[in-house]
Write an enzyme that holds these catalytic residues in place. Structure first.
Site, short mmCIF file in Angstrom:
data_model
loop_
_atom_site.label_atom_id
_atom_site.label_comp_id
_atom_site.label_asym_id
_atom_site.label_seq_id
_atom_site.Cartn_x
_atom_site.Cartn_y
_atom_site.Cartn_z
N SER A 7 0.86 -1.18 0.00
CA SER A 7 0.00 0.00 0.00
C SER A 7 0.89 1.23 0.00
CB SER A 7 -0.87 0.02 1.26
OG SER A 7 -1.32 1.34 1.49
N HIS A 32 -1.38 -1.88 -4.07
CA HIS A 32 -2.63 -1.58 -3.36
C HIS A 32 -2.82 -0.06 -3.28
CE1 HIS A 32 -5.82 -2.65 -0.43
NE2 HIS A 32 -5.45 -1.55 0.21
N ASP A 34 -5.21 2.99 -2.01
CA ASP A 34 -6.27 3.32 -1.05
C ASP A 34 -6.95 4.63 -1.42
OD1 ASP A 34 -6.06 1.21 1.04
OD2 ASP A 34 -3.99 1.93 1.15
N MET A 36 -9.73 7.28 -0.51
CA MET A 36 -10.56 7.68 0.64
C MET A 36 -11.25 9.00 0.34
SD MET A 36 -7.87 7.01 3.67
CE MET A 36 -6.91 5.52 3.78
N HIS A 65 -8.55 -0.17 -3.58
CA HIS A 65 -9.38 -0.33 -2.37
C HIS A 65 -10.18 0.96 -2.19
CE1 HIS A 65 -9.27 -0.81 2.35
NE2 HIS A 65 -10.49 -0.84 1.87
N MET A 67 -12.45 3.26 -0.37
CA MET A 67 -13.06 3.54 0.94
C MET A 67 -13.92 4.78 0.74
SD MET A 67 -9.81 2.76 3.34
CE MET A 67 -8.69 2.72 1.97
N MET A 135 -10.42 -6.40 6.73
CA MET A 135 -9.67 -5.29 7.34
C MET A 135 -9.22 -5.72 8.74
SD MET A 135 -9.42 -2.89 5.13
CE MET A 135 -8.55 -1.76 6.22
N GLY A 140 -8.98 3.81 7.11
CA GLY A 140 -8.81 5.26 7.12
C GLY A 140 -7.38 5.74 7.27
N GLY A 143 -0.46 2.70 9.45
CA GLY A 143 0.33 2.75 10.68
C GLY A 143 -0.38 2.35 11.95
N ASP A 173 -5.62 -6.53 5.33
CA ASP A 173 -5.09 -5.16 5.22
C ASP A 173 -5.15 -4.46 6.57
OD1 ASP A 173 -4.50 -2.56 4.42
OD2 ASP A 173 -6.30 -2.30 3.19
N GLY A 174 -3.97 -4.03 7.03
CA GLY A 174 -3.89 -3.23 8.25
C GLY A 174 -2.94 -3.84 9.27
N SER A 196 3.04 0.60 6.17
CA SER A 196 4.14 1.16 6.96
C SER A 196 5.34 0.24 7.10
CB SER A 196 3.69 1.49 8.38
OG SER A 196 2.38 1.82 8.40
C1 DX5 Z 1 -6.01 1.63 5.83
C2 DX5 Z 1 -5.61 1.21 4.44
C3 DX5 Z 1 -4.40 0.38 4.38
C4 DX5 Z 1 -3.14 1.02 4.93
C5 DX5 Z 1 -2.27 -0.09 5.41
O1 DX5 Z 1 -7.30 2.08 5.83
O2 DX5 Z 1 -6.65 0.46 3.84
O3 DX5 Z 1 -4.18 -0.17 3.08
O4 DX5 Z 1 -2.44 1.80 4.01
O5 DX5 Z 1 -1.19 0.46 6.08
P1 DX5 Z 1 -0.45 -0.29 7.27
O6 DX5 Z 1 0.20 -1.52 6.68
O7 DX5 Z 1 0.51 0.71 7.74
O8 DX5 Z 1 -1.49 -0.66 8.29
ZN ZN Z 2 -6.22 -0.61 1.95
#
Ligand code: DX5
Ligand code: ZN
Length: 214
Positions: A7, A32, A34, A36, A65, A67, A135, A140, A143, A173-174, A196
């Site tokens: 990501s 990936h 994201d 938002m 992804h 969101m 998830m 959102g 880290g 993811d997460g 991260s």
């Molecule tokens: C969070 C995202 C993730 C995020 C993952 O809402 O969907 O894809 O970037 O980051 P880490 O691996 O740092 O949790």
């Molecule tokens: Zn994601």
């Protein structure tokens, strides 16, 4: 071995071209992205123009992804760029219809659930899903810490996918790092989204390579 979908949410956006080249050279399976909207999640990221630029500079399959609230409104905008197009079960669009529109647009479907949604709620949609995304943090922000309940949720979905005789992949993811990633793979995850853990490392290429070899 699970597939890796880095990501880029936490990367340096002025260095996106180098970043994607590095990820391409280590053999990452997907990228990936994201998206938002500040409505479905309390944060905003990027949209079509950034994804359009990424698509022009990389051959890595894109794993988008969404969101965003009522994602059906935007499927046709993102579909031309997506190999995998994912949206949230909780986001307020008709799930069957959204899965159909994604499929008809030529993308692989990915239905995503937030940590508090029971996996059983999406069992009936599994035959239309090429992938489901579990998830392991509240969506959102990158880290955050991995929520260990995700492991049971992955097991529940895996058992149901096998029971229905499907080939649906499970993505998580997460908060994924080499320890939490291993737990998820043992539970049945096929694709690991990693943010991260890769982008906070001093050497992205080295960290990604080590992760892929784990
Ligand atoms: C969070 C995202 C993730 C995020 C993952 O809402 O969907 O894809 O970037 O980051 P880490 O691996 O740092 O949790
Ligand atoms: Zn994601």
């Amino acid at each position: 071995m699970a597939k890796l979908s880095p990501s880029i949410l936490g990367c340096d956006y002025l260095r996106l071209e180098d970043t994607t080249k590095i990820l391409e050279s280590v053999g990452t399976d997907m990228l990936h992205l994201d998206v938002m909207d500040g409505q479905f999640v309390p944060n905003m990221s990027f949209g079509v123009p950034v994804i359009d630029s990424i698509k022009k500079h990389t051959s890595i399959p894109l794993d988008i992804h969404l969101m965003i609230d009522r994602p059906l409104r935007y499927i046709e905008d993102f579909a031309p760029y997506a190999d995998w197009l994912g949206f949230h079960f909780e986001a307020g669009s008709d799930v069957d219809q959204t899965l159909d529109v994604i499929k008809n647009a030529g993308c692989k479907t990915c239905l995503t659930i937030k940590p508090k949604t029971a996996p059983e709620e999406i069992f009936k949609y599994l035959p239309k899903c090429d992938m489901v995304l579990v998830m392991s943090v509240e969506p959102g922000f990158g880290g955050q810490g991995f929520m260990p309940e995700a492991v049971e949720r992955i097991k529940t979905l895996k058992a149901e996918i096998i029971r229905q005789g499907l080939e649906t992949l499970i993505e998580v993811d997460g908060g994924i790092n080499n320890t939490t990633g291993k737990l998820c793979v043992e539970a049945g995850a096929d694709v690991l989204v990693v943010g991260s853990f890769l982008f906070k490392a001093e050497d992205l290429a080295k960290q990604a390579k080590e992760f892929l070899e784990m």
